[in-house]
Design a protein around this motif. Structure first.
Motif, mmCIF file in Angstrom:
data_model
loop_
_atom_site.group_PDB
_atom_site.id
_atom_site.type_symbol
_atom_site.label_atom_id
_atom_site.label_comp_id
_atom_site.label_asym_id
_atom_site.label_seq_id
_atom_site.Cartn_x
_atom_site.Cartn_y
_atom_site.Cartn_z
ATOM 1 N N LEU A 162 3.869 -3.681 -5.629
ATOM 2 C CA LEU A 162 2.678 -4.430 -5.364
ATOM 3 C C LEU A 162 1.116 -3.981 -5.355
ATOM 4 C CD1 LEU A 162 4.432 -6.747 -2.403
ATOM 5 C CD2 LEU A 162 3.893 -7.679 -4.758
ATOM 6 N N GLN A 163 1.298 -2.877 -6.241
ATOM 7 C CA GLN A 163 0.089 -2.105 -6.026
ATOM 8 C C GLN A 163 -1.148 -2.475 -6.828
ATOM 9 O OE1 GLN A 163 -0.075 1.216 -4.234
ATOM 10 N NE2 GLN A 163 1.270 -0.123 -3.155
ATOM 11 N N ASP A 164 -0.983 -3.741 -7.455
ATOM 12 C CA ASP A 164 -2.166 -4.506 -7.841
ATOM 13 C C ASP A 164 -2.981 -4.802 -6.747
ATOM 14 O OD1 ASP A 164 -1.684 -3.832 -10.468
ATOM 15 O OD2 ASP A 164 -0.657 -5.510 -10.945
ATOM 16 N N SER A 165 -2.499 -5.001 -5.704
ATOM 17 C CA SER A 165 -2.970 -5.665 -4.526
ATOM 18 C C SER A 165 -3.767 -4.505 -3.677
ATOM 19 C CB SER A 165 -2.156 -6.237 -3.650
ATOM 20 O OG SER A 165 -2.683 -6.493 -2.255
ATOM 21 N N GLY A 166 -4.958 -4.801 -3.144
ATOM 22 C CA GLY A 166 -5.816 -3.452 -2.367
ATOM 23 C C GLY A 166 -5.062 -3.524 -1.027
ATOM 24 N N TYR A 167 -4.546 -4.481 -0.497
ATOM 25 C CA TYR A 167 -3.774 -4.362 0.751
ATOM 26 C C TYR A 167 -2.682 -3.757 0.519
ATOM 27 C CZ TYR A 167 -1.297 -5.725 5.014
ATOM 28 O OH TYR A 167 -0.361 -6.017 5.899
ATOM 29 N N PHE A 168 -1.845 -4.028 -0.323
ATOM 30 C CA PHE A 168 -0.551 -3.216 -0.389
ATOM 31 C C PHE A 168 -0.928 -1.378 -1.031
ATOM 32 C CE2 PHE A 168 0.924 -7.272 -0.611
ATOM 33 C CZ PHE A 168 2.017 -7.179 0.194
ATOM 34 N N ARG A 169 -1.970 -1.408 -1.630
ATOM 35 C CA ARG A 169 -2.420 0.107 -1.626
ATOM 36 C C ARG A 169 -2.678 0.860 -0.492
ATOM 37 N NH1 ARG A 169 -5.169 -2.202 -6.120
ATOM 38 N NH2 ARG A 169 -6.974 -2.078 -5.237
ATOM 39 N N ALA A 170 -3.165 0.093 0.461
ATOM 40 C CA ALA A 170 -3.594 0.401 1.880
ATOM 41 C C ALA A 170 -2.313 0.553 2.495
ATOM 42 C CB ALA A 170 -4.477 -0.542 2.615
ATOM 43 N N LYS A 171 -1.199 -0.177 2.580
ATOM 44 C CA LYS A 171 -0.073 0.106 3.134
ATOM 45 C C LYS A 171 0.805 1.219 2.882
ATOM 46 C CE LYS A 171 1.783 -1.818 5.731
ATOM 47 N NZ LYS A 171 1.902 -1.732 7.338
ATOM 48 N N ALA A 172 0.763 1.483 1.279
ATOM 49 C CA ALA A 172 1.263 2.625 0.721
ATOM 50 C C ALA A 172 0.493 3.916 1.167
ATOM 51 C CB ALA A 172 1.214 2.597 -0.742
ATOM 52 N N ALA A 173 -0.802 3.812 1.304
ATOM 53 C CA ALA A 173 -1.513 5.014 1.834
ATOM 54 C C ALA A 173 -1.123 5.481 3.391
ATOM 55 C CB ALA A 173 -3.056 4.757 1.916
ATOM 56 N N GLN A 174 -1.105 4.255 3.980
ATOM 57 C CA GLN A 174 -0.285 4.422 5.576
ATOM 58 C C GLN A 174 1.029 5.109 5.533
ATOM 59 O OE1 GLN A 174 1.277 0.966 7.291
ATOM 60 N NE2 GLN A 174 0.903 1.496 9.523
ATOM 61 N N GLU A 175 1.982 4.742 4.595
ATOM 62 C CA GLU A 175 3.115 5.067 4.577
ATOM 63 C C GLU A 175 3.129 6.794 3.988
ATOM 64 O OE1 GLU A 175 6.125 3.141 2.319
ATOM 65 O OE2 GLU A 175 5.353 0.933 3.114
ATOM 66 N N ALA A 176 2.326 6.900 3.023
ATOM 67 C CA ALA A 176 2.052 8.522 2.568
ATOM 68 C C ALA A 176 1.726 9.341 3.765
ATOM 69 C CB ALA A 176 1.189 8.403 1.413
ATOM 70 N N MET A 177 0.802 8.703 4.442
ATOM 71 C CA MET A 177 0.174 9.576 5.805
ATOM 72 C C MET A 177 1.523 9.858 6.993
ATOM 73 S SD MET A 177 -3.433 7.810 6.297
ATOM 74 C CE MET A 177 -3.972 8.682 7.642
ATOM 75 N N ILE A 178 1.966 9.141 6.786
ATOM 76 C CA ILE A 178 3.233 9.200 7.887
ATOM 77 C C ILE A 178 4.020 10.149 7.436
ATOM 78 C CG2 ILE A 178 5.205 8.208 9.031
ATOM 79 C CD1 ILE A 178 3.403 5.579 9.135
ATOM 80 N N ARG A 179 4.592 10.110 5.942
ATOM 81 C CA ARG A 179 5.543 10.893 5.390
ATOM 82 C C ARG A 179 5.178 12.411 5.240
ATOM 83 N NH1 ARG A 179 5.758 6.865 1.350
ATOM 84 N NH2 ARG A 179 4.700 8.169 0.208
ATOM 85 N N GLU A 180 3.711 12.639 5.245
ATOM 86 C CA GLU A 180 3.073 13.884 4.929
ATOM 87 C C GLU A 180 2.663 14.417 6.218
ATOM 88 O OE1 GLU A 180 0.187 13.166 2.273
ATOM 89 O OE2 GLU A 180 1.418 12.388 0.763
ATOM 90 N N SER A 181 2.801 13.853 7.428
ATOM 91 C CA SER A 181 2.642 14.213 8.595
ATOM 92 C C SER A 181 3.220 15.453 9.191
ATOM 93 C CB SER A 181 2.362 12.983 9.840
ATOM 94 O OG SER A 181 3.860 12.540 9.983
ATOM 95 N N GLY A 182 4.563 15.397 8.786
ATOM 96 C CA GLY A 182 5.312 16.566 9.483
ATOM 97 C C GLY A 182 6.058 16.008 10.875
ATOM 98 N N ARG A 183 5.821 14.694 11.175
ATOM 99 C CA ARG A 183 6.295 14.239 12.499
ATOM 100 C C ARG A 183 7.589 13.550 12.114
ATOM 101 N NH1 ARG A 183 4.856 16.368 16.328
ATOM 102 N NH2 ARG A 183 5.261 14.704 17.457
#
Length: 247
Positions: free
Chosen positions: A102-123
């Motif tokens: 659903l990446q044509d939606s800015g909202y879902f791009r924001a959710k994808a960014a949230q997920e990426a931050m969590i994955r890359e946090s090392g937590r």
């Protein structure tokens, strides 16, 4: 186990807090109205002190592209930083089945960014992807109404009750970190148009639902399986008919 639920006074968060409490856990509802603000960091250190798990079911107050991105980036940055300082052992976040489609939606791009931050946090983390909630049937209809008609495609959807969402999030919170995505969904699939037609009829809403394969879903063109989970999803128990009967 102490579990801090960010967004813990909202639709899903309040149910997660209640379920965890019923199972003997110390569940803390963290939200601006309880003195915890992930955008400013206010109250986070105090709320997370001694926490074993943090569960983030908060949502952006705006679905506008820039506002949603700013919310999820800022809130997630603050939450990850404070969780690391507090030594929280498991970060759980609620997201959406089909986010990557659903990446044509800015909202879902924001959710994808949230997920990426969590994955890359090392937590240690778990991301729960849930399908659409029964509770938002009317919102889908309202967003999709054009000149008094609700226009939607027949693409498949596998919606679920908020109670089942909370159960899935709660089970994930008290389990071991997945280190990836866990999908949860309702027990039945519908055509999106058929689901909304049935939901509106049950509410006595006279709007006509017109099947239009070119109509967008919250502004995004979808295909037949954009909104349904893959194999192995954990399924809820509450059917749409059972949920409607409770309303």
């Amino acid at each position: 186990m102490k579990v801090v639920v960010i967004g813990g006074t909202g639709l899903i968060g309040s149910k997660v807090v209640a379920r965890l409490g019923e199972h003997g856990h110390e569940a803390v509802a963290a939200a601006p109205n309880t003195g915890v603000n992930t955008l400013t960091g206010e109250g986070l250190a105090e709320a997370l002190d001694g926490a074993d798990v943090v569960v983030d079911v908060s949502n952006s107050p705006s679905f506008a592209d820039d506002a949603a991105m700013e919310f999820f980036r800022t809130a997630t940055t603050n939450l990850l930083e404070h969780s690391a300082k507090a030594g929280v052992g498991h970060h759980v976040a609620l997201s959406v089945v089909g986010t990557d489609r659903l990446q044509d939606s800015g909202y879902f791009r924001a959710k994808a960014a949230q997920e990426a931050m969590i994955r890359e946090s090392g937590r240690p983390y778990s991301i729960v992807h849930a399908t659409q909630f029964f509770e938002f049937v009317k919102s889908i209809a309202d967003f999709s109404t054009v000149d008094g008609q609700v226009r939607l495609p027949s693409s498949l959807i596998q919606p679920m009750a908020a109670d089942d969402v909370a159960a899935g999030v709660g089970r994930t919170a008290v389990g071991q970190p997945v280190g990836g995505i866990r999908e949860i969904a309702g027990p039945e699939q519908f055509g999106l148009d058929a689901l909304i037609r049935k939901g509106l009829a049950a509410e006595g809403d006279p709007r006509e639902v017109v099947t239009d394969e070119q109509a967008p879903y919250f502004g995004v063109r979808i295909d037949e399986r954009t909104l349904v989970p893959g194999p192995g999803a954990q399924l809820g128990e509450i059917t749409f008919d059972k949920w409607l009967a409770r309303q």
